[in-house]
Motif scaffolding. Structure first.
Motif, PDB file in Angstrom:
ATOM      1  N   GLY A 163      33.812 -13.940  39.836  1.00  0.00           N
ATOM      2  CA  GLY A 163      33.697 -12.518  40.090  1.00  0.00           C
ATOM      3  C   GLY A 163      32.285 -12.024  39.919  1.00  0.00           C
ATOM      4  N   ARG A 164      31.593 -12.519  38.891  1.00  0.00           N
ATOM      5  CA  ARG A 164      30.211 -12.080  38.673  1.00  0.00           C
ATOM      6  C   ARG A 164      29.308 -12.456  39.845  1.00  0.00           C
ATOM      7  NH1 ARG A 164      31.508 -13.738  33.363  1.00  0.00           N
ATOM      8  NH2 ARG A 164      30.504 -15.794  33.665  1.00  0.00           N
ATOM      9  N   LYS A 165      29.557 -13.625  40.473  1.00  0.00           N
ATOM     10  CA  LYS A 165      28.743 -14.040  41.622  1.00  0.00           C
ATOM     11  C   LYS A 165      29.089 -13.255  42.877  1.00  0.00           C
ATOM     12  CE  LYS A 165      27.492 -18.802  40.479  1.00  0.00           C
ATOM     13  NZ  LYS A 165      27.476 -20.204  40.974  1.00  0.00           N
ATOM     14  N   LEU A 166      30.389 -13.078  43.102  1.00  0.00           N
ATOM     15  CA  LEU A 166      30.826 -12.457  44.357  1.00  0.00           C
ATOM     16  C   LEU A 166      30.563 -10.947  44.372  1.00  0.00           C
ATOM     17  CD1 LEU A 166      34.170 -14.404  44.892  1.00  0.00           C
ATOM     18  CD2 LEU A 166      32.143 -14.550  46.321  1.00  0.00           C
ATOM     19  N   PHE A 167      30.604 -10.301  43.188  1.00  0.00           N
ATOM     20  CA  PHE A 167      30.452  -8.842  43.140  1.00  0.00           C
ATOM     21  C   PHE A 167      29.235  -8.437  42.309  1.00  0.00           C
ATOM     22  CE2 PHE A 167      35.108  -9.744  43.361  1.00  0.00           C
ATOM     23  CZ  PHE A 167      35.307  -9.317  44.665  1.00  0.00           C
ATOM     24  N   SER A 168      28.197  -9.243  42.399  1.00  0.00           N
ATOM     25  CA  SER A 168      27.015  -9.011  41.562  1.00  0.00           C
ATOM     26  C   SER A 168      26.313  -7.688  41.861  1.00  0.00           C
ATOM     27  CB  SER A 168      26.015 -10.164  41.734  1.00  0.00           C
ATOM     28  OG  SER A 168      25.605 -10.265  43.097  1.00  0.00           O
ATOM     29  N   VAL A 169      26.410  -7.214  43.045  1.00  0.00           N
ATOM     30  CA  VAL A 169      25.753  -5.954  43.417  1.00  0.00           C
ATOM     31  C   VAL A 169      26.629  -4.766  43.053  1.00  0.00           C
ATOM     32  CG1 VAL A 169      24.834  -4.579  45.313  1.00  0.00           C
ATOM     33  CG2 VAL A 169      24.429  -7.046  45.254  1.00  0.00           C
ATOM     34  N   SER A 170      27.877  -4.791  43.473  1.00  0.00           N
ATOM     35  CA  SER A 170      28.759  -3.634  43.256  1.00  0.00           C
ATOM     36  C   SER A 170      29.108  -3.446  41.786  1.00  0.00           C
ATOM     37  CB  SER A 170      30.033  -3.774  44.088  1.00  0.00           C
ATOM     38  OG  SER A 170      30.759  -4.941  43.695  1.00  0.00           O
ATOM     39  N   ARG A 171      29.150  -4.531  40.990  1.00  0.00           N
ATOM     40  CA  ARG A 171      29.545  -4.411  39.582  1.00  0.00           C
ATOM     41  C   ARG A 171      28.515  -3.594  38.782  1.00  0.00           C
ATOM     42  NH1 ARG A 171      31.292  -8.542  36.958  1.00  0.00           N
ATOM     43  NH2 ARG A 171      30.343  -8.157  34.907  1.00  0.00           N
ATOM     44  N   GLU A 172      27.265  -3.546  39.232  1.00  0.00           N
ATOM     45  CA  GLU A 172      26.240  -2.778  38.542  1.00  0.00           C
ATOM     46  C   GLU A 172      26.476  -1.282  38.670  1.00  0.00           C
ATOM     47  OE1 GLU A 172      23.972  -4.027  36.636  1.00  0.00           O
ATOM     48  OE2 GLU A 172      24.477  -6.127  37.089  1.00  0.00           O
ATOM     49  N   LYS A 173      27.258  -0.886  39.644  1.00  0.00           N
ATOM     50  CA  LYS A 173      27.466   0.538  39.909  1.00  0.00           C
ATOM     51  C   LYS A 173      28.797   1.042  39.359  1.00  0.00           C
ATOM     52  CE  LYS A 173      24.793   0.144  44.179  1.00  0.00           C
ATOM     53  NZ  LYS A 173      24.783   0.350  45.651  1.00  0.00           N
ATOM     54  N   ARG A 174      29.568   0.120  38.694  1.00  0.00           N
ATOM     55  CA  ARG A 174      30.883   0.519  38.193  1.00  0.00           C
ATOM     56  C   ARG A 174      30.895   0.474  36.664  1.00  0.00           C
ATOM     57  NH1 ARG A 174      32.507  -3.405  41.788  1.00  0.00           N
ATOM     58  NH2 ARG A 174      33.407  -4.620  40.061  1.00  0.00           N
ATOM     59  N   THR A 175      31.689   1.413  36.055  1.00  0.00           N
ATOM     60  CA  THR A 175      31.840   1.414  34.584  1.00  0.00           C
ATOM     61  C   THR A 175      32.887   0.410  34.159  1.00  0.00           C
ATOM     62  OG1 THR A 175      33.451   3.213  34.777  1.00  0.00           O
ATOM     63  CG2 THR A 175      31.131   3.835  34.417  1.00  0.00           C
ATOM     64  N   SER A 176      33.891   0.147  35.041  1.00  0.00           N
ATOM     65  CA  SER A 176      34.953  -0.819  34.722  1.00  0.00           C
ATOM     66  C   SER A 176      34.831  -1.983  35.689  1.00  0.00           C
ATOM     67  CB  SER A 176      36.338  -0.158  34.862  1.00  0.00           C
ATOM     68  OG  SER A 176      37.356  -1.131  34.672  1.00  0.00           O
TER      69      SER A 176
END
Length: 536
Positions: free
Chosen positions: A500-513
């Motif tokens: 998950g960290r690799k696949l959503f590395s960009v979008s995860r920075e913009k989410r609180t959860s």
């Protein structure tokens, strides 16, 4: 009751056979007189062809026919020939004659007398009858046998109908010859693809009826070179060609040597020209020249080739004297020459000259039903080449065919790939028997050779490791690259969280959860997949 058809005969005046001594003319057989004195055949009109020098003889024959067959009208047709043995002149004159006369086959039976006239004239009449320019039957008259004591010998006649559909044995023989020619062009392979078989039918007709250039298009390895050589051998067998088969891949011709290789050169015309060279076009005289990848020719070579096709002559390098050669040309290409013309890489007038007969050869992937018979053919070729008889065991053959026919088999190299695969399996087969082990190794080798990173084949290969073929077929092409990328990433990670960290590395920075592992789990579940399956 409908009126009986009138019998109209066309005949040359026989300057030898129709010419008898005046006193002997009723005791000697004369073909045109005899034609009109048959008891069971009434000639209503005889069109008598002669020249100005034979007018007197034509008048005498007309008078004699009037005596023995008053119901016959003799119509003189004057045709003056400068050389009665010149085929072109005789055929042209008779062709014009046929065009001037209209014969109503509903009301008339046209009979073409083949007994008189030169052999050239008889051949021309035959051709005009066979082509239906003269829509009639042939009639041959013969003198009586020598023991006949009849005072007016009319002899016998025979009528020959050129409608071959009425002759079952002849029609069957021609059908068999055509089938043999098709089988020869296919190298004896019992192909099943209907489009390909129809294509071969057309090529067979053109190859035996036309000397015009043929253009074979299709992907590399589709069999253009092999088909060209089979066309040459077929034309040799049927008497069309007496020269050599000359083949050259134009992609190998570079620089100054291209002109010399194709069109020849004179001694001393350039550095290294130690002697005259005839060139490949002259080597193909009365034979067949196959120019593969013709789109690779440079502009100078294209210009000289165009002249050679149109005029049958050209200037060798360093020569002021043109040379001549007559050859059948077959060109091959895997490019769209129309695009090359539009972009200025290929001459439009040259394409027009070689584009009269164009045949698109399909790739092996478009003819998957023909893989089985071609597999047998490749085994035969291997036996002929090496002397070793190699066979499949039943399970191994089915495994290979299942792979070969599956969507993941791209067959990029077409028949070259199939030939190479058979060669490798046959070489590795113990005791001349290809087993499942050899097949599985070869299937893996072929898959790897076809892969291009990021290509559709690459995506399909990654999906096929975890999904059956029918399931892949139900996935939109738009979604396949994404799923293939997710699968590849999961296989490289030890946990869902890491993936998950690799696949959503960009979008995860913009989410609180961030519950990216759950997102991947749900995504894979849409395709009946799990992370545990991928990580094994």
């Amino acid at each position: 009751m409908p009126a009986a058809k009138k019998n109209i005969a066309i005949s040359f005046l026989g300057t030898q056979l129709d010419h008898r001594k005046y006193s002997d003319r009723w005791t000697k057989w004369r073909p045109n007189v005899a034609l009109c004195q048959q008891h069971d055949l009434v000639i209503d009109e005889l069109i008598l062809i002669h020249d100005n020098h034979s007018t007197k003889l034509a008048k005498l024959v007309t008078e004699d026919i009037a005596q023995i067959s008053p119901e016959t009208t003799v119509t003189p047709e004057v045709i003056n020939l400068h050389d009665p043995w010149d085929f072109e002149e005789v055929f042209g004159s008779l062709h014009s004659f046929a065009g001037r006369h209209h014969f109503d086959t509903e009301k008339q039976n046209l009979l073409i007398h083949m007994t008189t006239g030169t052999h050239v004239a008889q051949i021309c009449l035959f051709l005009l009858a066979e082509s239906r320019h003269l829509p009639g039957k042939l009639i041959q008259t013969s003198p009586p046998n020598r023991r006949s004591t009849h005072s007016m010998p009319q002899g016998t006649y025979q009528i020959i109908d050129l409608d071959l559909s009425k002759y079952d044995k002849l029609a069957t023989r021609f059908a068999e010859e055509q089938a043999e020619a098709r089988d020869f062009l296919k190298s004896g392979i019992d192909t099943k693809n209907q489009a390909f078989n129809h294509l071969i039918d057309q090529i067979e007709l053109v190859a035996l009826r036309s000397d015009a250039p043929i253009l074979l298009t299709g992907p590399t390895g589709a069999g253009k070179s092999h088909l060209a050589s089979r066309i040459f051998e077929l034309r040799q067998q049927r008497g069309g060609l007496s020269g050599n088969f000359v083949e050259v891949n134009c992609a190998t011709l570079r620089g100054d040597m291209a002109m010399s290789t194709l069109f020849g050169h004179k001694k001393g015309s350039f550095t290294g020209a130690a002697s005259d060279r005839p060139g490949l076009l002259r080597e193909a005289h009365k034979g067949l020249l196959f120019l593969d990848e013709i789109g690779e020719l440079g502009p100078d070579e294209q210009a000289v080739l165009l002249r050679a096709i149109e005029e049958g002559k050209w200037l060798p390098v360093g020569s002021d004297t043109p040379v001549k050669s007559s050859f059948q040309l077959i060109a091959g290409t895997n490019r769209d020459l129309r695009t090359d013309v539009a972009e200025g890489r290929f001459r439009e007038d040259l394409l027009a000259r070689i584009n009269l007969w164009t045949f698109q050869l399909p790739g092996l992937a478009e003819r998957r039903e023909d893989i089985a018979p071609n597999l047998d053919y490749e085994l035969r070729r291997h036996r002929e080449k090496t002397g070793n008889t190699i066979t499949f065991n039943k399970e191994a053959q089915q495994t290979f065919l299942d792979f070969a026919k599956s969507p993941k088999s791209s067959w990029r190299g077409n028949f070259r790939d199939l030939n190479a695969a058979v060669t490798r399996m046959a070489t590795l087969a113990p005791r001349g028997r290809i087993r499942t082990e050899e097949v599985e190794q070869e299937c893996e080798r072929l898959e790897q050779s076809w892969l291009r990173p990021g290509s559709e084949d690459d995506h399909l290969a990654k999906l096929s490791d975890f999904l059956p073929t029918d399931a892949i077929a139900e996935i939109d092409p738009f979604d396949r690259p994404q799923l293939a990328y997710v699968i590849e990433t999961c296989r490289q990670c030890k946990s869902l969280s890491e993936a998950g960290r690799k696949l959503f590395s960009v979008s995860r920075e913009k989410r609180t959860s961030t519950n990216d592992g759950d997102r991947i789990r749900k995504y894979l579940a849409k395709f009946d997949l799990s992370f545990d399956q991928l990580s094994q």
